[in-house]
Design a protein around this motif. Structure first.
Motif, PDB file in Angstrom:
ATOM      1  N   PRO A  28      29.233  44.256   7.181  1.00  0.00           N
ATOM      2  CA  PRO A  28      29.864  44.721   8.415  1.00  0.00           C
ATOM      3  C   PRO A  28      28.828  45.386   9.316  1.00  0.00           C
ATOM      4  CG  PRO A  28      31.153  45.388   6.504  1.00  0.00           C
ATOM      5  CD  PRO A  28      29.860  44.824   5.986  1.00  0.00           C
ATOM      6  N   SER A  29      28.874  45.075  10.610  1.00  0.00           N
ATOM      7  CA  SER A  29      27.919  45.620  11.575  1.00  0.00           C
ATOM      8  C   SER A  29      28.652  46.313  12.708  1.00  0.00           C
ATOM      9  CB  SER A  29      27.053  44.503  12.149  1.00  0.00           C
ATOM     10  OG  SER A  29      26.287  43.898  11.137  1.00  0.00           O
ATOM     11  N   PHE A  30      28.153  47.470  13.098  1.00  0.00           N
ATOM     12  CA  PHE A  30      28.757  48.286  14.149  1.00  0.00           C
ATOM     13  C   PHE A  30      27.660  48.731  15.113  1.00  0.00           C
ATOM     14  CE2 PHE A  30      30.980  48.807  10.167  1.00  0.00           C
ATOM     15  CZ  PHE A  30      32.320  48.663  10.502  1.00  0.00           C
ATOM     16  N   ASP A  31      27.960  48.740  16.425  1.00  0.00           N
ATOM     17  CA  ASP A  31      26.934  49.177  17.376  1.00  0.00           C
ATOM     18  C   ASP A  31      27.132  50.618  17.839  1.00  0.00           C
ATOM     19  OD1 ASP A  31      28.985  48.947  19.257  1.00  0.00           O
ATOM     20  OD2 ASP A  31      27.933  47.509  20.520  1.00  0.00           O
ATOM     21  N   ASP A  32      28.126  51.310  17.259  1.00  0.00           N
ATOM     22  CA  ASP A  32      28.341  52.716  17.607  1.00  0.00           C
ATOM     23  C   ASP A  32      29.053  53.418  16.458  1.00  0.00           C
ATOM     24  OD1 ASP A  32      28.181  54.980  19.170  1.00  0.00           O
ATOM     25  OD2 ASP A  32      29.583  54.285  20.702  1.00  0.00           O
ATOM     26  N   THR A  33      28.935  54.736  16.427  1.00  0.00           N
ATOM     27  CA  THR A  33      29.581  55.553  15.400  1.00  0.00           C
ATOM     28  C   THR A  33      30.627  56.450  16.036  1.00  0.00           C
ATOM     29  OG1 THR A  33      28.001  57.367  15.606  1.00  0.00           O
ATOM     30  CG2 THR A  33      27.439  55.604  14.067  1.00  0.00           C
ATOM     31  N   ILE A  34      31.458  57.070  15.223  1.00  0.00           N
ATOM     32  CA  ILE A  34      32.431  58.048  15.699  1.00  0.00           C
ATOM     33  C   ILE A  34      31.757  59.410  15.722  1.00  0.00           C
ATOM     34  CG2 ILE A  34      34.597  59.246  15.187  1.00  0.00           C
ATOM     35  CD1 ILE A  34      35.631  56.613  14.016  1.00  0.00           C
ATOM     36  N   LYS A  35      31.709  60.001  16.893  1.00  0.00           N
ATOM     37  CA  LYS A  35      31.073  61.309  17.103  1.00  0.00           C
ATOM     38  C   LYS A  35      29.683  61.303  16.472  1.00  0.00           C
ATOM     39  CE  LYS A  35      35.516  63.642  17.182  1.00  0.00           C
ATOM     40  NZ  LYS A  35      36.351  64.650  16.604  1.00  0.00           N
ATOM     41  N   ASP A  36      29.372  62.340  15.742  1.00  0.00           N
ATOM     42  CA  ASP A  36      28.092  62.423  15.030  1.00  0.00           C
ATOM     43  C   ASP A  36      28.329  62.353  13.529  1.00  0.00           C
ATOM     44  OD1 ASP A  36      26.551  62.737  17.361  1.00  0.00           O
ATOM     45  OD2 ASP A  36      27.011  64.877  17.432  1.00  0.00           O
ATOM     46  N   ASN A  37      29.312  61.555  13.108  1.00  0.00           N
ATOM     47  CA  ASN A  37      29.702  61.519  11.705  1.00  0.00           C
ATOM     48  C   ASN A  37      28.784  60.682  10.819  1.00  0.00           C
ATOM     49  OD1 ASN A  37      31.771  63.182  12.370  1.00  0.00           O
ATOM     50  ND2 ASN A  37      33.368  61.633  12.263  1.00  0.00           N
ATOM     51  N   VAL A  38      27.849  59.958  11.434  1.00  0.00           N
ATOM     52  CA  VAL A  38      26.878  59.175  10.674  1.00  0.00           C
ATOM     53  C   VAL A  38      25.496  59.763  10.949  1.00  0.00           C
ATOM     54  CG1 VAL A  38      25.836  56.901  10.352  1.00  0.00           C
ATOM     55  CG2 VAL A  38      28.296  57.094  10.766  1.00  0.00           C
ATOM     56  N   LYS A  39      24.819  60.124   9.884  1.00  0.00           N
ATOM     57  CA  LYS A  39      23.491  60.750   9.988  1.00  0.00           C
ATOM     58  C   LYS A  39      22.416  59.720   9.650  1.00  0.00           C
ATOM     59  CE  LYS A  39      20.832  64.523   7.917  1.00  0.00           C
ATOM     60  NZ  LYS A  39      20.870  65.595   6.919  1.00  0.00           N
ATOM     61  N   GLU A  40      21.314  59.765  10.400  1.00  0.00           N
ATOM     62  CA  GLU A  40      20.183  58.871  10.154  1.00  0.00           C
ATOM     63  C   GLU A  40      19.074  59.647   9.454  1.00  0.00           C
ATOM     64  OE1 GLU A  40      18.908  56.874  13.707  1.00  0.00           O
ATOM     65  OE2 GLU A  40      20.957  56.323  14.252  1.00  0.00           O
ATOM     66  N   VAL A  41      18.526  59.038   8.396  1.00  0.00           N
ATOM     67  CA  VAL A  41      17.421  59.653   7.662  1.00  0.00           C
ATOM     68  C   VAL A  41      16.378  58.582   7.349  1.00  0.00           C
ATOM     69  CG1 VAL A  41      18.802  61.525   6.648  1.00  0.00           C
ATOM     70  CG2 VAL A  41      18.630  59.359   5.467  1.00  0.00           C
ATOM     71  N   PRO A  42      15.099  58.951   7.328  1.00  0.00           N
ATOM     72  CA  PRO A  42      14.074  57.967   6.972  1.00  0.00           C
ATOM     73  C   PRO A  42      14.340  57.428   5.565  1.00  0.00           C
ATOM     74  CG  PRO A  42      13.071  59.965   7.860  1.00  0.00           C
ATOM     75  CD  PRO A  42      14.523  60.262   7.645  1.00  0.00           C
ATOM     76  N   ASP A  43      14.267  56.119   5.407  1.00  0.00           N
ATOM     77  CA  ASP A  43      14.490  55.496   4.110  1.00  0.00           C
ATOM     78  C   ASP A  43      13.286  55.743   3.207  1.00  0.00           C
ATOM     79  OD1 ASP A  43      16.507  53.728   2.768  1.00  0.00           O
ATOM     80  OD2 ASP A  43      14.749  52.474   2.472  1.00  0.00           O
ATOM     81  N   ALA A  44      13.510  55.738   1.921  1.00  0.00           N
ATOM     82  CA  ALA A  44      12.434  55.986   0.954  1.00  0.00           C
ATOM     83  C   ALA A  44      11.307  54.962   1.077  1.00  0.00           C
ATOM     84  CB  ALA A  44      12.999  55.985  -0.461  1.00  0.00           C
ATOM     85  N   ASP A  45      11.626  53.743   1.554  1.00  0.00           N
ATOM     86  CA  ASP A  45      10.585  52.712   1.668  1.00  0.00           C
ATOM     87  C   ASP A  45       9.695  52.918   2.895  1.00  0.00           C
ATOM     88  OD1 ASP A  45      11.991  51.726   3.885  1.00  0.00           O
ATOM     89  OD2 ASP A  45      12.713  49.934   2.854  1.00  0.00           O
ATOM     90  N   GLY A  46      10.071  53.835   3.785  1.00  0.00           N
ATOM     91  CA  GLY A  46       9.259  54.133   4.951  1.00  0.00           C
ATOM     92  C   GLY A  46       9.340  53.110   6.066  1.00  0.00           C
ATOM     93  N   HIS A  97      34.858  52.879  14.687  1.00  0.00           N
ATOM     94  CA  HIS A  97      36.069  52.251  15.225  1.00  0.00           C
ATOM     95  C   HIS A  97      35.879  50.737  15.164  1.00  0.00           C
ATOM     96  CE1 HIS A  97      38.229  55.722  16.644  1.00  0.00           C
ATOM     97  NE2 HIS A  97      37.192  56.144  17.337  1.00  0.00           N
ATOM     98  N   SER A  98      36.960  50.031  15.001  1.00  0.00           N
ATOM     99  CA  SER A  98      36.883  48.569  14.942  1.00  0.00           C
ATOM    100  C   SER A  98      36.344  47.964  16.239  1.00  0.00           C
ATOM    101  CB  SER A  98      38.247  47.970  14.615  1.00  0.00           C
ATOM    102  OG  SER A  98      39.205  48.356  15.585  1.00  0.00           O
ATOM    103  N   ASN A  99      36.511  48.665  17.372  1.00  0.00           N
ATOM    104  CA  ASN A  99      36.015  48.106  18.634  1.00  0.00           C
ATOM    105  C   ASN A  99      34.491  48.134  18.732  1.00  0.00           C
ATOM    106  OD1 ASN A  99      35.634  50.827  19.146  1.00  0.00           O
ATOM    107  ND2 ASN A  99      36.926  50.893  20.969  1.00  0.00           N
ATOM    108  N   SER A 100      33.823  48.795  17.786  1.00  0.00           N
ATOM    109  CA  SER A 100      32.353  48.790  17.767  1.00  0.00           C
ATOM    110  C   SER A 100      31.808  47.782  16.744  1.00  0.00           C
ATOM    111  CB  SER A 100      31.800  50.189  17.462  1.00  0.00           C
ATOM    112  OG  SER A 100      32.070  50.564  16.120  1.00  0.00           O
ATOM    113  N   LYS A 101      32.708  47.079  16.046  1.00  0.00           N
ATOM    114  CA  LYS A 101      32.296  46.103  15.025  1.00  0.00           C
ATOM    115  C   LYS A 101      31.991  44.777  15.696  1.00  0.00           C
ATOM    116  CE  LYS A 101      33.769  44.441  10.476  1.00  0.00           C
ATOM    117  NZ  LYS A 101      33.686  42.995  10.608  1.00  0.00           N
ATOM    118  N   PHE A 102      30.951  44.106  15.224  1.00  0.00           N
ATOM    119  CA  PHE A 102      30.610  42.796  15.759  1.00  0.00           C
ATOM    120  C   PHE A 102      30.045  41.920  14.642  1.00  0.00           C
ATOM    121  CE2 PHE A 102      26.765  45.304  16.060  1.00  0.00           C
ATOM    122  CZ  PHE A 102      25.731  44.421  15.796  1.00  0.00           C
ATOM    123  N   ASP A 103      30.038  40.613  14.882  1.00  0.00           N
ATOM    124  CA  ASP A 103      29.540  39.664  13.886  1.00  0.00           C
ATOM    125  C   ASP A 103      28.055  39.445  14.115  1.00  0.00           C
ATOM    126  OD1 ASP A 103      29.104  37.712  12.030  1.00  0.00           O
ATOM    127  OD2 ASP A 103      30.364  36.205  12.987  1.00  0.00           O
TER     128      ASP A 103
END
Length: 121
Positions: A61-79, A49-55
């Protein structure tokens, strides 16, 4: 039955499919201040949501929250980093960083503009 996704141009494929990164300060949503919802460019899943966007000043673009669980976190290949992907289609969005103190949630989802669309309210 195969899933049907939006067609992507070469740059969108490079980022969403091949986990690339767009150049800092070049994305169309970096300075967007409008009210609305950011969705996955590949499958239209609501992500932020735009209300979670900040500079954050980082160039993406930077956001401090996601909508529900629609964004998944995975370890990056660089570790060293944590990649964020669309939970529905697996498209690469960017990375998440914690503990930086930009907002009360101290979370920054750093997102490539080319990975998302914006639906203005």
């Amino acid at each position: 039955m195969s899933k049907s996704y939006n067609s992507l141009n070469d740059e969108e494929k490079r980022v969403l499919i091949n986990k690339g990164t767009e150049r800092a300060f070049t994305g169309i949503y970096c300075d967007n201040k409008d009210t609305g919802t950011y969705t996955c460019k590949q499958c239209d899943t609501p992500l932020f949501h735009s209300n979670s966007k900040f500079d954050s000043g980082c160039g993406w673009p930077s956001f401090d929250d996601t909508i529900k669980d629609n964004v998944k976190e995975v370890p990056d290949a660089d570790g060293r980093r944590v990649e964020i992907v669309c939970k529905n289609c697996g498209g690469h969005l960017g990375h998440v960083f914690r503990g930086e103190g930009f907002t009360e949630k101290s979370t920054r989802h750093c997102v490539n503009s080319v990975s998302i669309n914006f639906e203005k309210e």
